[in-house]
Motif scaffolding. Sequence first.
Motif, mmCIF file in Angstrom:
data_model
loop_
_atom_site.group_PDB
_atom_site.id
_atom_site.type_symbol
_atom_site.label_atom_id
_atom_site.label_comp_id
_atom_site.label_asym_id
_atom_site.label_seq_id
_atom_site.Cartn_x
_atom_site.Cartn_y
_atom_site.Cartn_z
ATOM 1 N N ASP A 184 12.046 -4.567 14.878
ATOM 2 C CA ASP A 184 10.671 -4.396 14.399
ATOM 3 C C ASP A 184 10.621 -4.067 12.918
ATOM 4 O OD1 ASP A 184 11.847 -1.951 14.612
ATOM 5 O OD2 ASP A 184 10.086 -0.928 15.419
ATOM 6 N N LYS A 185 11.649 -4.468 12.184
ATOM 7 C CA LYS A 185 11.730 -4.179 10.749
ATOM 8 C C LYS A 185 11.343 -5.426 9.951
ATOM 9 C CE LYS A 185 13.587 -0.115 11.613
ATOM 10 N NZ LYS A 185 13.771 -0.213 13.071
ATOM 11 N N ILE A 186 10.794 -5.207 8.765
ATOM 12 C CA ILE A 186 10.441 -6.325 7.888
ATOM 13 C C ILE A 186 10.956 -6.069 6.476
ATOM 14 C CG2 ILE A 186 8.385 -6.952 9.216
ATOM 15 C CD1 ILE A 186 6.690 -5.634 6.998
ATOM 16 N N LEU A 187 11.264 -7.155 5.811
ATOM 17 C CA LEU A 187 11.623 -7.151 4.397
ATOM 18 C C LEU A 187 10.450 -7.774 3.657
ATOM 19 C CD1 LEU A 187 13.885 -6.744 2.208
ATOM 20 C CD2 LEU A 187 14.594 -9.092 2.708
ATOM 21 N N VAL A 188 9.956 -7.109 2.623
ATOM 22 C CA VAL A 188 8.690 -7.493 1.988
ATOM 23 C C VAL A 188 8.947 -8.151 0.635
ATOM 24 C CG1 VAL A 188 6.440 -6.659 1.197
ATOM 25 C CG2 VAL A 188 7.574 -5.550 3.140
ATOM 26 N N GLY A 189 8.301 -9.303 0.409
ATOM 27 C CA GLY A 189 8.404 -10.007 -0.863
ATOM 28 C C GLY A 189 7.787 -9.208 -1.998
ATOM 29 N N GLY A 190 8.241 -9.452 -3.218
ATOM 30 C CA GLY A 190 7.836 -8.648 -4.372
ATOM 31 C C GLY A 190 6.355 -8.676 -4.692
ATOM 32 N N ASN A 191 5.652 -9.759 -4.347
ATOM 33 C CA ASN A 191 4.224 -9.848 -4.668
ATOM 34 C C ASN A 191 3.311 -9.337 -3.562
ATOM 35 O OD1 ASN A 191 4.594 -10.933 -7.225
ATOM 36 N ND2 ASN A 191 4.474 -13.046 -6.524
ATOM 37 N N ILE A 192 3.855 -9.107 -2.384
ATOM 38 C CA ILE A 192 3.039 -8.734 -1.226
ATOM 39 C C ILE A 192 2.230 -7.452 -1.461
ATOM 40 C CG2 ILE A 192 3.103 -8.072 1.210
ATOM 41 C CD1 ILE A 192 3.549 -11.028 0.722
ATOM 42 N N PRO A 193 2.794 -6.387 -2.065
ATOM 43 C CA PRO A 193 1.989 -5.167 -2.260
ATOM 44 C C PRO A 193 0.686 -5.415 -3.026
ATOM 45 C CG PRO A 193 4.303 -4.672 -2.627
ATOM 46 C CD PRO A 193 4.203 -6.161 -2.480
ATOM 47 N N GLN A 194 0.663 -6.443 -3.885
ATOM 48 C CA GLN A 194 -0.552 -6.748 -4.639
ATOM 49 C C GLN A 194 -1.576 -7.521 -3.809
ATOM 50 O OE1 GLN A 194 -0.921 -5.430 -7.541
ATOM 51 N NE2 GLN A 194 1.178 -4.738 -7.875
ATOM 52 N N TYR A 195 -1.191 -7.965 -2.619
ATOM 53 C CA TYR A 195 -2.110 -8.745 -1.779
ATOM 54 C C TYR A 195 -3.077 -7.876 -0.977
ATOM 55 C CZ TYR A 195 0.900 -12.862 -2.563
ATOM 56 O OH TYR A 195 1.609 -13.896 -3.129
ATOM 57 N N PHE A 196 -2.801 -6.592 -0.879
ATOM 58 C CA PHE A 196 -3.630 -5.728 -0.028
ATOM 59 C C PHE A 196 -5.025 -5.561 -0.613
ATOM 60 C CE2 PHE A 196 0.533 -4.441 1.557
ATOM 61 C CZ PHE A 196 0.295 -4.335 2.925
ATOM 62 N N TYR A 197 -6.008 -5.530 0.268
ATOM 63 C CA TYR A 197 -7.396 -5.312 -0.136
ATOM 64 C C TYR A 197 -8.118 -4.564 0.979
ATOM 65 C CZ TYR A 197 -8.748 -8.989 3.129
ATOM 66 O OH TYR A 197 -8.951 -9.721 4.264
ATOM 67 N N ASN A 198 -9.232 -4.010 0.619
ATOM 68 C CA ASN A 198 -10.078 -3.305 1.583
ATOM 69 C C ASN A 198 -11.272 -4.195 1.910
ATOM 70 O OD1 ASN A 198 -11.666 -1.633 3.103
ATOM 71 N ND2 ASN A 198 -11.678 0.073 1.642
ATOM 72 N N PRO A 199 -11.344 -4.752 3.131
ATOM 73 C CA PRO A 199 -12.437 -5.681 3.461
ATOM 74 C C PRO A 199 -13.816 -5.032 3.469
ATOM 75 C CG PRO A 199 -11.185 -5.107 5.425
ATOM 76 C CD PRO A 199 -10.433 -4.537 4.265
ATOM 77 N N LYS A 200 -13.872 -3.707 3.499
ATOM 78 C CA LYS A 200 -15.166 -3.025 3.528
ATOM 79 C C LYS A 200 -15.762 -2.847 2.131
ATOM 80 C CE LYS A 200 -14.248 -0.537 7.824
ATOM 81 N NZ LYS A 200 -14.166 0.782 8.490
ATOM 82 N N THR A 201 -14.944 -3.129 1.132
ATOM 83 C CA THR A 201 -15.446 -3.078 -0.251
ATOM 84 C C THR A 201 -15.461 -4.496 -0.791
ATOM 85 O OG1 THR A 201 -13.202 -2.672 -1.075
ATOM 86 C CG2 THR A 201 -14.560 -0.757 -0.573
ATOM 87 N N ARG A 202 -15.469 -4.606 -2.103
ATOM 88 C CA ARG A 202 -15.505 -5.939 -2.706
ATOM 89 C C ARG A 202 -14.259 -6.708 -2.302
ATOM 90 N NH1 ARG A 202 -16.257 -6.551 -9.080
ATOM 91 N NH2 ARG A 202 -18.272 -5.634 -8.476
ATOM 92 N N TYR A 203 -14.443 -7.935 -1.879
ATOM 93 C CA TYR A 203 -13.326 -8.762 -1.428
ATOM 94 C C TYR A 203 -12.449 -9.160 -2.611
ATOM 95 C CZ TYR A 203 -10.720 -12.439 0.913
ATOM 96 O OH TYR A 203 -9.715 -13.205 1.436
ATOM 97 N N GLY A 204 -11.189 -9.084 -2.444
ATOM 98 C CA GLY A 204 -10.272 -9.529 -3.484
ATOM 99 C C GLY A 204 -8.990 -8.742 -3.475
ATOM 100 N N MET A 205 -7.924 -9.378 -3.964
ATOM 101 C CA MET A 205 -6.618 -8.733 -4.022
ATOM 102 C C MET A 205 -6.509 -7.885 -5.279
ATOM 103 S SD MET A 205 -4.090 -11.769 -2.707
ATOM 104 C CE MET A 205 -4.576 -12.858 -4.025
ATOM 105 N N MET A 206 -5.494 -7.043 -5.323
ATOM 106 C CA MET A 206 -5.264 -6.182 -6.472
ATOM 107 C C MET A 206 -4.765 -7.026 -7.643
ATOM 108 S SD MET A 206 -6.062 -3.299 -5.109
ATOM 109 C CE MET A 206 -5.536 -2.198 -6.419
ATOM 110 N N GLY A 207 -5.053 -6.569 -8.851
ATOM 111 C CA GLY A 207 -4.556 -7.257 -10.037
ATOM 112 C C GLY A 207 -3.053 -7.088 -10.174
#
Length: 468
Positions: A148-171
């Motif tokens: 149940d482990k994952i290895l995360v690509g370098g750009n993935i942390p910037q993809y997170f967003y909060n759908p309850k606020t303005r839609y869009g990924m982090m800069g």
Amino acid sequence: MRSFDIISMGLKNLFRRKTRTVLTVLGVVIGTAAIVVMVSLGIGMNENFEEQLKQMGNLNIINVTKYRNSPDNTGGPPKEIVLDSIAISKISAIKGIRGVTPVVEGNMKLVSGKYMAYVSVMGIDARTIENFDYPVEQGRLLQEGDTDKILVGGNIPQYFYNPKTRYGMMGPNSKPPVDVLTDKLEVTFDMSYGEKRRQEGIGGSETSEKPPKLYKVKGVGLLSVTNDWQKDGYIFMDYNYLQKLMKDNAKSQNGKQDNYWGMPSTDTSKGFERLMVMVDNMKDVDRVQKEIDEMGYGTNSLADMRKPMQKQAQTIQLVLGGIGAISLLISALGITNTMIMSIYERTREIGVMKVLGCKMNNIRQLFLLEAGVIGFFGGCVGVLLSYLASLVLNTVGRNIMNSGDGGMVGMGMGMGMGMNSGGSKISVIPPWLALLSIVFAILIGIVSGFSPARRAMKLSALEAIKSE
């Protein structure tokens, strides 16, 4: 005559007619600089092609697919091949292969509290992942037993967003809202999970009896950003665990692959969709790919694109080098003319040298030395001028390509010549090119001085002394 005397006399003769010597050297400078800059443009183009390919993936990787076009029936459907453990064993036995892994791919939603991200997921063999050059910035790579482990690509942390606020990924320069190594993570095949409005037929509906299923995962490693989208934009997990999740998801949806982008079939009776092969040396990629082809499997790699791009770069480099060589040929004629004129001016001197017992070989050495010195100084100054021209091309030229309306034109020119925007160089002068150019200029000088040297050797000593 001693070698020191020949060198001393040769240098004095060159400085005796400074203007003519400088003009002759200038011809060699222009010729050398022209050929170096022209060849450097071809080298820069080739390096830009390589850089573009590296952004598309690893040049050492070969993809083995389950479909292969039959040479006997190219118009028909592709022949389907089974990629199973037997195929992996056969391919692994090929010399020069570092690792082979089955690949299972799909799309999921990565969830951490109120934040979520759309991600591509790749299931690979955790036992061989260390053979595929995944650079870890934090944490570690996957290991055998990491279900149940994952290895995360370098750009993935910037993809997170909060759908309850303005839609869009982090800069790109924003601090990620989720720490993928310490925060709680879950994945789901329901691509509408957490959205304000759920669409009918996309991961279920608002009236769906079964809530979307979440699977807990743990981030064990974060990769460095490599500008390789197959590493930066993926999360990785063991393929056995990913297949298990897919089957469980299909079962929960009554056997339907009811999700936004669609997942590959969970039926592995016909093997995997593809295998990924890592070759030790990029020079062996063509050979290894050919051997896999001969086994009957379908293959593709970035080397398939690299060959025509390299051929194009070599052709342009040859044309540009030929244009520069014309300038060097003209400078060679200038050296020959200078040395012949020197013979007419020094006829009496040559006659005196012969009468005093100077060997014919010494006279030849004297003239070849003078011609070689002209080539040497012209080559050195030409290389320095080439580096200056290359610097101008890489600064001013690149700025023009990336600015204003000229930037649009420059962009079209750049892409046509294999130059992408950013840190790419238009002109590249490697040390071997600079050294080879100086040696070539010296050889051009010596060859150009050979005919005048022979003419000087054939002069009659008595006739030479009588001349005024």
